[in-house]
Design a protein around this motif. Sequence first.
Motif, short mmCIF file in Angstrom:
data_model
loop_
_atom_site.label_atom_id
_atom_site.label_comp_id
_atom_site.label_asym_id
_atom_site.label_seq_id
_atom_site.Cartn_x
_atom_site.Cartn_y
_atom_site.Cartn_z
N PHE A 1 0.82 -1.20 0.00
CA PHE A 1 0.00 0.00 0.00
C PHE A 1 0.86 1.26 0.00
CE2 PHE A 1 -1.96 3.45 2.40
CZ PHE A 1 -3.10 3.67 1.64
N LEU A 2 1.86 1.30 0.87
CA LEU A 2 2.70 2.50 0.99
C LEU A 2 3.43 2.82 -0.30
CD1 LEU A 2 4.17 1.84 4.55
CD2 LEU A 2 2.71 3.77 3.90
N THR A 3 3.75 1.82 -1.08
CA THR A 3 4.46 2.05 -2.34
C THR A 3 3.53 2.34 -3.50
OG1 THR A 3 4.57 -0.35 -2.68
CG2 THR A 3 6.47 0.70 -1.64
N ARG A 4 2.22 2.50 -3.23
CA ARG A 4 1.27 2.88 -4.28
C ARG A 4 1.23 4.40 -4.48
NH1 ARG A 4 1.82 -0.78 -6.92
NH2 ARG A 4 3.41 -1.23 -5.38
N MET A 5 1.79 5.18 -3.54
CA MET A 5 1.70 6.64 -3.59
C MET A 5 2.29 7.19 -4.88
SD MET A 5 2.64 7.98 0.25
CE MET A 5 2.40 9.71 -0.23
N GLY A 6 1.50 8.01 -5.56
CA GLY A 6 1.97 8.66 -6.77
C GLY A 6 2.11 10.15 -6.57
N PRO A 7 2.43 10.90 -7.64
CA PRO A 7 2.56 12.36 -7.53
C PRO A 7 1.26 13.01 -7.05
CG PRO A 7 3.44 11.56 -9.62
CD PRO A 7 2.72 10.41 -9.00
N ASN A 8 1.40 14.07 -6.26
CA ASN A 8 0.27 14.84 -5.74
C ASN A 8 -0.74 13.96 -5.01
OD1 ASN A 8 -1.16 17.28 -5.30
ND2 ASN A 8 -2.55 16.79 -6.97
N SER A 9 -0.25 13.11 -4.15
CA SER A 9 -1.13 12.26 -3.36
C SER A 9 -0.91 12.51 -1.88
CB SER A 9 -0.88 10.78 -3.66
OG SER A 9 -1.36 10.44 -4.94
N LYS A 10 -1.97 12.38 -1.12
CA LYS A 10 -1.90 12.43 0.34
C LYS A 10 -2.46 11.13 0.89
CE LYS A 10 -1.82 17.21 1.97
NZ LYS A 10 -0.73 16.98 2.92
N VAL A 11 -1.87 10.66 1.98
CA VAL A 11 -2.28 9.38 2.56
C VAL A 11 -2.47 9.55 4.07
CG1 VAL A 11 -1.61 6.99 3.02
CG2 VAL A 11 -1.09 8.03 0.80
N ILE A 12 -3.57 9.01 4.57
CA ILE A 12 -3.75 8.87 6.02
C ILE A 12 -3.99 7.39 6.30
CG2 ILE A 12 -5.17 9.39 8.04
CD1 ILE A 12 -5.75 12.10 6.93
N ILE A 13 -3.24 6.86 7.25
CA ILE A 13 -3.38 5.47 7.67
C ILE A 13 -3.89 5.47 9.10
CG2 ILE A 13 -2.14 3.33 8.17
CD1 ILE A 13 -0.17 4.08 5.96
N THR A 14 -5.04 4.86 9.33
CA THR A 14 -5.61 4.81 10.67
C THR A 14 -5.55 3.38 11.21
OG1 THR A 14 -7.90 4.34 10.03
CG2 THR A 14 -7.21 6.65 10.00
N GLY A 15 -5.41 3.28 12.52
CA GLY A 15 -5.38 1.94 13.11
C GLY A 15 -5.47 1.98 14.62
N ASP A 16 -5.93 0.87 15.16
CA ASP A 16 -6.03 0.68 16.62
C ASP A 16 -5.21 -0.55 16.96
OD1 ASP A 16 -6.67 0.16 19.23
OD2 ASP A 16 -8.82 -0.07 18.91
N GLN A 17 -4.04 -0.34 17.51
CA GLN A 17 -3.12 -1.45 17.75
C GLN A 17 -3.60 -2.39 18.85
OE1 GLN A 17 1.26 -0.28 17.11
NE2 GLN A 17 0.34 1.65 17.70
N SER A 18 -4.67 -2.02 19.55
CA SER A 18 -5.22 -2.90 20.59
C SER A 18 -6.30 -3.82 20.05
CB SER A 18 -5.79 -2.06 21.74
OG SER A 18 -6.96 -1.37 21.33
N GLN A 19 -6.66 -3.69 18.76
CA GLN A 19 -7.73 -4.50 18.19
C GLN A 19 -7.27 -5.19 16.91
OE1 GLN A 19 -11.37 -2.25 17.73
NE2 GLN A 19 -11.84 -2.37 19.91
N VAL A 20 -6.25 -6.00 17.00
CA VAL A 20 -5.74 -6.73 15.85
C VAL A 20 -6.55 -8.02 15.68
CG1 VAL A 20 -3.74 -7.89 14.85
CG2 VAL A 20 -3.44 -5.77 16.15
N ASP A 21 -7.13 -8.21 14.50
CA ASP A 21 -7.98 -9.38 14.22
C ASP A 21 -7.27 -10.42 13.35
OD1 ASP A 21 -10.25 -8.31 15.61
OD2 ASP A 21 -10.58 -6.99 13.91
N LEU A 22 -5.97 -10.28 13.18
CA LEU A 22 -5.21 -11.25 12.40
C LEU A 22 -5.06 -12.56 13.18
CD1 LEU A 22 -2.40 -8.83 11.15
CD2 LEU A 22 -4.18 -9.87 9.72
#
Length: 320
Positions: A244-265
């Motif tokens: 995902f992080l390497t998908r960023m192209g020119p003129n892009s903004k990214v926000i990644i949200t997460g709750d490290q206390s609720q991992v469902d893996l």
Amino acid sequence: MVEKVITLENISLLDFLGSENENIRQISAAFPQSKIVSRGNEIRIKGQAPEILKINDILNMLLEHFSRFGQVTPDNVKEYIALEGTPSGPSNSKNDIILYGNKGLVVRPKSSNQKKLVDASFANDLVFALGPAGTGKTYIAVALAVRALKNREVKRIIITRPAVEAGENLGFLPGDLQEKLDPYLRPIYDALGDMVPSEKLRFYQENRVIEIAPLAYMRGRTLHDAFILLDEAQNTTSEQIKMFLTRMGPNSKVIITGDQSQVDLPPKQKSGLRESLRILKDVKGIGVVHLSGRDVVRHRLVKSIIDAYEKNEVEVKQPQ
């Protein structure tokens, strides 16, 4: 001197005013040049017009907060006073508005950490927003994306989530693939529904101006001229979040949200979010914002629930 009277109707005075009028006393302390008196279900404000307008705005925000959550705490009062500004400095309330949503809804940060998230997004092209459920991190991120689209800063919005079951089995849900995935993306649709008229949202989706899709659909793409949101990132694997992080192209903004206390893996699967935070900690141009139980904007019990679980985790980790 100007006087304004606010009448509180159909409202629990104790839950709104606080024990021994603590909430009103906090506002009075922040605006010492004005006089605020609470008697019965009336709040009387006397002072100069500019201060009265600020106090009135704070009380209106607190009334809105009460109507949603059923209680106003002293911490809530501090947050709203900070948002509105005090006589020691100019009011930033208008500047804090992210956008105007449907039916007159004003979308703005509701806590100091939400404001930090907004500021971090303006200052960085990539931001991690970390915190427990109910802190508004996804809602604020969606609002920032819609704002950027409305201001023509980007040409499209791309919102994605990993399709990971939280104890349920995705394959046994009824319907086609999209119908199976919709429940996982419902919080995104709910947020967008507050901010974009339904017909325009439908148009945007049909023309791929707004795209909501599972994370697997991002592979192989370059996402340019876009505001991209990865939600529930704690459920990504190391390979997924790197992709995902390497998908960023020119003129892009990214926000990644997460709750490290609720991992469902699965138990033996590491969270890619935790690993990426460690690997990228020294990379410049990346913002990291931590939200906490104090930022919870859901039902007042949610904050207590989060606090209880955090306390339990600390006790479990302590040696017996």
